[in-house]
Write a protein that holds these residues in place. Sequence first.
Motif, mmCIF file in Angstrom:
data_model
loop_
_atom_site.group_PDB
_atom_site.id
_atom_site.type_symbol
_atom_site.label_atom_id
_atom_site.label_comp_id
_atom_site.label_asym_id
_atom_site.label_seq_id
_atom_site.Cartn_x
_atom_site.Cartn_y
_atom_site.Cartn_z
ATOM 1 N N GLN A 81 0.835 -1.202 0.000
ATOM 2 C CA GLN A 81 0.000 0.000 0.000
ATOM 3 C C GLN A 81 0.869 1.251 0.000
ATOM 4 O O GLN A 81 0.586 2.224 -0.713
ATOM 5 N N GLN A 82 1.918 1.242 0.828
ATOM 6 C CA GLN A 82 2.813 2.394 0.891
ATOM 7 C C GLN A 82 3.527 2.594 -0.440
ATOM 8 O O GLN A 82 3.753 3.737 -0.868
ATOM 9 N N GLU A 83 3.857 1.504 -1.102
ATOM 10 C CA GLU A 83 4.478 1.611 -2.418
ATOM 11 C C GLU A 83 3.543 2.319 -3.397
ATOM 12 O O GLU A 83 3.969 3.166 -4.193
ATOM 13 N N VAL A 84 2.258 1.985 -3.343
ATOM 14 C CA VAL A 84 1.275 2.654 -4.202
ATOM 15 C C VAL A 84 1.210 4.136 -3.878
ATOM 16 O O VAL A 84 1.232 4.994 -4.775
ATOM 17 N N LEU A 85 1.125 4.465 -2.588
ATOM 18 C CA LEU A 85 1.033 5.871 -2.186
ATOM 19 C C LEU A 85 2.257 6.646 -2.645
ATOM 20 O O LEU A 85 2.135 7.755 -3.191
ATOM 21 N N ASP A 86 3.436 6.094 -2.448
ATOM 22 C CA ASP A 86 4.664 6.778 -2.857
ATOM 23 C C ASP A 86 4.691 6.992 -4.369
ATOM 24 O O ASP A 86 5.076 8.069 -4.848
ATOM 25 N N LEU A 87 4.291 5.974 -5.110
ATOM 26 C CA LEU A 87 4.272 6.082 -6.570
ATOM 27 C C LEU A 87 3.286 7.147 -7.021
ATOM 28 O O LEU A 87 3.582 7.966 -7.914
ATOM 29 N N LEU A 88 2.118 7.163 -6.406
ATOM 30 C CA LEU A 88 1.082 8.122 -6.794
ATOM 31 C C LEU A 88 1.483 9.544 -6.438
ATOM 32 O O LEU A 88 1.315 10.469 -7.257
ATOM 33 N N PHE A 121 -2.121 8.012 8.220
ATOM 34 C CA PHE A 121 -2.525 6.899 7.359
ATOM 35 C C PHE A 121 -1.441 5.822 7.296
ATOM 36 O O PHE A 121 -1.417 5.023 6.362
ATOM 37 N N ALA A 122 -0.571 5.781 8.314
ATOM 38 C CA ALA A 122 0.544 4.834 8.296
ATOM 39 C C ALA A 122 0.074 3.386 8.255
ATOM 40 O O ALA A 122 0.720 2.521 7.657
ATOM 41 N N ASP A 123 -1.083 3.097 8.872
ATOM 42 C CA ASP A 123 -1.595 1.726 8.896
ATOM 43 C C ASP A 123 -2.360 1.363 7.630
ATOM 44 O O ASP A 123 -2.520 0.182 7.322
ATOM 45 N N GLN A 124 -2.856 2.381 6.908
ATOM 46 C CA GLN A 124 -3.640 2.155 5.701
ATOM 47 C C GLN A 124 -3.247 3.183 4.630
ATOM 48 O O GLN A 124 -4.033 4.065 4.283
ATOM 49 N N PRO A 125 -2.046 3.087 4.082
ATOM 50 C CA PRO A 125 -1.606 4.092 3.102
ATOM 51 C C PRO A 125 -2.484 4.171 1.858
ATOM 52 O O PRO A 125 -2.607 5.244 1.260
ATOM 53 N N LEU A 126 -3.105 3.057 1.472
ATOM 54 C CA LEU A 126 -3.940 3.089 0.274
ATOM 55 C C LEU A 126 -5.192 3.937 0.494
ATOM 56 O O LEU A 126 -5.744 4.493 -0.456
ATOM 57 N N ASP A 127 -5.626 4.047 1.731
ATOM 58 C CA ASP A 127 -6.761 4.914 2.053
ATOM 59 C C ASP A 127 -6.437 6.348 1.647
ATOM 60 O O ASP A 127 -7.250 7.028 0.998
ATOM 61 N N LEU A 128 -5.254 6.818 2.020
ATOM 62 C CA LEU A 128 -4.847 8.164 1.629
ATOM 63 C C LEU A 128 -4.696 8.280 0.119
ATOM 64 O O LEU A 128 -5.147 9.264 -0.479
ATOM 65 N N ALA A 129 -4.102 7.282 -0.505
ATOM 66 C CA ALA A 129 -3.923 7.319 -1.963
ATOM 67 C C ALA A 129 -5.263 7.492 -2.671
ATOM 68 O O ALA A 129 -5.389 8.269 -3.621
ATOM 69 N N SER A 257 6.964 -4.728 -4.735
ATOM 70 C CA SER A 257 6.121 -5.814 -4.224
ATOM 71 C C SER A 257 5.734 -6.813 -5.297
ATOM 72 O O SER A 257 5.230 -7.889 -4.971
ATOM 73 N N ASP A 258 5.945 -6.461 -6.561
ATOM 74 C CA ASP A 258 5.507 -7.258 -7.703
ATOM 75 C C ASP A 258 3.983 -7.308 -7.791
ATOM 76 O O ASP A 258 3.411 -8.150 -8.494
ATOM 77 N N GLY A 259 3.321 -6.412 -7.077
ATOM 78 C CA GLY A 259 1.876 -6.321 -7.160
ATOM 79 C C GLY A 259 1.440 -5.596 -8.415
ATOM 80 O O GLY A 259 2.263 -5.110 -9.209
#
Length: 317
Positions: A81-88, A121-129, A257-259
């Motif tokens: 999730q954090q990887e997604v947030l950082d990328l976005l 949003f440290a526990d749910q980074p995708l929520d912020l994204a 993550s290869d996600g």
Amino acid sequence: MPTPATSMDGPSTDSFAIEQFVTRLFAVKHWRLAMGLQPLRLEDWIELGPDWAEQLQQKDELLTQCYSEVFASLPGSEAAQQEVLDLLVTHLLQYFPQHYQQQDDWLINTSTGQRWRCSEFADQPLDLAGRLVQEDLCLLLPSEAGYQLAAASVCFPSRWSMPEKLGCPVAEIHQPVPGYDRKLARPVNQVFQRLQPAYPGYRFNWSIVDSPALFLPPTIHSTENSALIHPTITAENAGEQLWLRIERQTLRRLSVSDGILFTIHTSIYPLVEIVAYPTVAGNLAAILRQMPSEMQQYKSILPFRDVLLNYLESISF
């Protein structure tokens, strides 16, 4: 009204661009179930449409009122999730600096005035994204059963329940889609195997709906008799009572993550405006006549199919 670009790769506000987009979407008179994934330039990954601020506000409201219906995640998905947030965030700061800023622990939308503290949003980074953009976000991570839905922010579902799909592999997620096993499972698996981080892809999905609402949770009809389900929709007023719902969907590989991140940007168009473009009404009618009844049922078109066809054929030329 949301307006895809003439290139089908980004937003525009030109009415000519709308016509070009819609006529390309319904350029042929035959129905075909296909993935239709096309290459996508990295700079065109995220769209900011004319209704951008309005949709972000609606997301905030849904996340306040019915959080568990629109956001969910599996334990252990936090790093991805954090990887997604950082990328976005990197993408938004690079391509939309006039709208997004980062100041220490804060992300700021300078156009809407929204501010988010990242540490909250440290526990749910995708929520912020999901709060940053119009797109709904689905994070798929590899597992023994194949790629599974590990986390998702889906505020604008098209009659499906995201929490019910959490943890399911891709094949199970798409099990309700008629013909998926025979025609789409193999192409989808191939895309998931071959997708590279620097080469995302996009496709479009469409349906005709009886509501302009973006948040459209599952609806169960007790009968297929359109006269009973939609007594107010007729061949004379179908253009004002029905809407074209288009989803611009993208797939992007996550390098760490290869996600795979699956995004959905939803746009709603009054049907009466769409069929005003030459050839669209006739081509859409032909497509509906060829579309299998089980697909019409899946897309929730079947209850009003007959009046919709009568409407389209009365104005086609």
